[in-house]
Design a protein around this motif. Structure first.
Motif, PDB file in Angstrom:
ATOM      1  N   ASP A 169       0.881  -1.171  -0.039  1.00 14.16           N
ATOM      2  CA  ASP A 169       0.043   0.021   0.075  1.00 14.16           C
ATOM      3  C   ASP A 169       0.930   1.484  -0.200  1.00 14.16           C
ATOM      4  O   ASP A 169       2.109   1.275   0.443  1.00 14.16           O
ATOM      5  CB  ASP A 169      -0.790   0.093   1.366  1.00 14.16           C
ATOM      6  CG  ASP A 169      -1.931  -1.009   1.062  1.00 14.16           C
ATOM      7  OD1 ASP A 169      -2.583  -1.210   0.228  1.00 14.16           O
ATOM      8  OD2 ASP A 169      -1.924  -1.687   2.045  1.00 14.16           O
ATOM      9  N   ALA A 194     -10.019   4.294   0.709  1.00 13.49           N
ATOM     10  CA  ALA A 194      -8.423   3.295   0.726  1.00 13.49           C
ATOM     11  C   ALA A 194      -7.456   3.952   0.408  1.00 13.49           C
ATOM     12  O   ALA A 194      -7.334   4.872  -0.371  1.00 13.49           O
ATOM     13  CB  ALA A 194      -8.852   2.130   0.448  1.00 13.49           C
ATOM     14  N   ALA A 248       3.660  -1.095   3.952  1.00 13.89           N
ATOM     15  CA  ALA A 248       3.244   0.105   3.554  1.00 13.89           C
ATOM     16  C   ALA A 248       4.341   1.228   3.191  1.00 13.89           C
ATOM     17  O   ALA A 248       5.231   1.377   4.046  1.00 13.89           O
ATOM     18  CB  ALA A 248       2.403   0.804   4.734  1.00 13.89           C
ATOM     19  N   HIS A 286      -6.231   1.004   7.254  1.00 10.22           N
ATOM     20  CA  HIS A 286      -5.503   2.220   6.494  1.00 10.22           C
ATOM     21  C   HIS A 286      -5.223   3.319   7.495  1.00 10.22           C
ATOM     22  O   HIS A 286      -4.374   4.067   7.175  1.00 10.22           O
ATOM     23  CB  HIS A 286      -6.136   2.350   5.076  1.00 10.22           C
ATOM     24  CG  HIS A 286      -5.780   1.368   4.037  1.00 10.22           C
ATOM     25  ND1 HIS A 286      -6.127   1.166   2.785  1.00 10.22           N
ATOM     26  CD2 HIS A 286      -5.089   0.037   4.274  1.00 10.22           C
ATOM     27  CE1 HIS A 286      -5.781   0.251   2.179  1.00 10.22           C
ATOM     28  NE2 HIS A 286      -5.264  -0.448   3.161  1.00 10.22           N
TER      29      HIS A 286
END
Length: 304
Positions: A169, A194, A248, A286
């Motif tokens: 992400d 998101a 992430a 998130h």
């Protein structure tokens, strides 16, 4: 009045406007919906413009031409895989879904290729049993992520319950302190805000996957080498589909960077990071990732 409004007003006067499944009306010259960017196709038999969610003409029932199938980069509207997704969506045999209200709740009994003329786009005969009266019916309606919802998916096979899946992400922040969010197209969390991201391809590094997913979903290109790791997130239950671990990353881009929704994103938007943390409900974990990114950015601003 904008060009869109002017063109739409003229189209409505001449009764040539076409309606998308998201509810928006569009001028006939538009090859994608003004609101949701879903592509359209024009019936060769009667000239009616149809949204790509329909495999046959809304006016005369003529089949969508096969030549529309292909690669976007070669001038076609959708890939084969994208078309299958718009038709079947997340539905699997044994799952329960609905079409937007309690009365339309149903269980899928079978999914089979449906009969179509040679060379036409494939559709599927989906046999369902409705909860309200037990009636069984076979139909070939497509999946609309703005209306259709998942009520329950069948349990995964026992030998796959513990299989980990890996994603990446991206927290993309511009020089004005805004963060880039997408609106999810598919379950889980359809319609929720998101971070851009997705599954790693076989043999792919998570940093490379993060840059690729950012480009595919938003059109924003960054060098994978410039991404900064925020952390790895793998808390049990973070994803309702099963064990998921995500890396992430933080990406910095110039002010005014343009983003355009594509692939798994219904929409994209730039929002002030502070406002997102205060007011926005985000998919998965998130929000935790954004809070960690915010702490990183604050620490950098305070360093000398």
């Amino acid at each position: 009045m904008s060009t869109y409004e002017t063109d739409l007003a003229a189209a409505k006067r001449s009764r040539t406007a076409w309606g998308c499944t998201c509810g928006a009306d569009n001028p006939p010259s538009y090859d994608a919906c003004h609101d949701c960017q879903r592509p359209s196709w024009t019936c060769a038999a009667c000239g009616t413009v149809n949204t790509s969610a329909r495999s046959s003409c809304n006016e005369c029932d003529n089949a969508m031409p096969a030549e529309l199938l292909g690669d976007r980069e070669e001038g076609f509207e959708m890939t084969w895989e994208e078309w299958i997704t718009t038709q079947i969506g997340p539905r699997v045999v044994g799952g329960r879904y609905n079409h937007g209200d309690a009365a339309s709740t149903y269980e899928v009994l079978a999914i089979e290729p449906g009969p179509r003329p040679l060379g036409a786009w494939p559709v599927w005969d989906i046999t369902v049993r409705f909860d309200r009266d037990g009636l069984e019916k076979t139909h070939c309606t497509g999946w609309d992520a703005r209306r259709d919802t998942v009520l329950a998916q069948p349990p995964a096979a026992a030998d796959g319950d513990d299989e980990w899946r890996f994603t990446a992400d991206v927290v993309t922040v511009d020089q004005d302190g805004r963060v880039l969010l997408i609106q999810r197209r598919w379950e889980p969390f359809t319609g929720h805000s998101a971070l851009p991201g997705g599954h790693l391809d076989e043999g792919e590094d998570s940093r490379v996957a993060a840059a690729r997913e950012l480009m595919e979903e938003t059109g924003v290109r960054v060098d994978a080498a410039d991404l900064v790791l925020i952390g790895t997130y793998n808390t049990p239950g973070r994803d309702p589909r099963g064990p998921y671990s995500t890396d992430a990353y933080l990406a910095r881009v110039p002010a005014g960077t343009v983003a355009v929704a594509d692939d798994d994103a219904l929409n994209v938007r730039w929002l002030k990071l502070a406002h997102v943390l205060e007011d926005t409900e985000l998919a998965f974990d998130h929000a935790d990732i954004l809070r960690a990114a915010s702490r990183m950015l604050t620490a950098e601003e305070g360093s000398c």
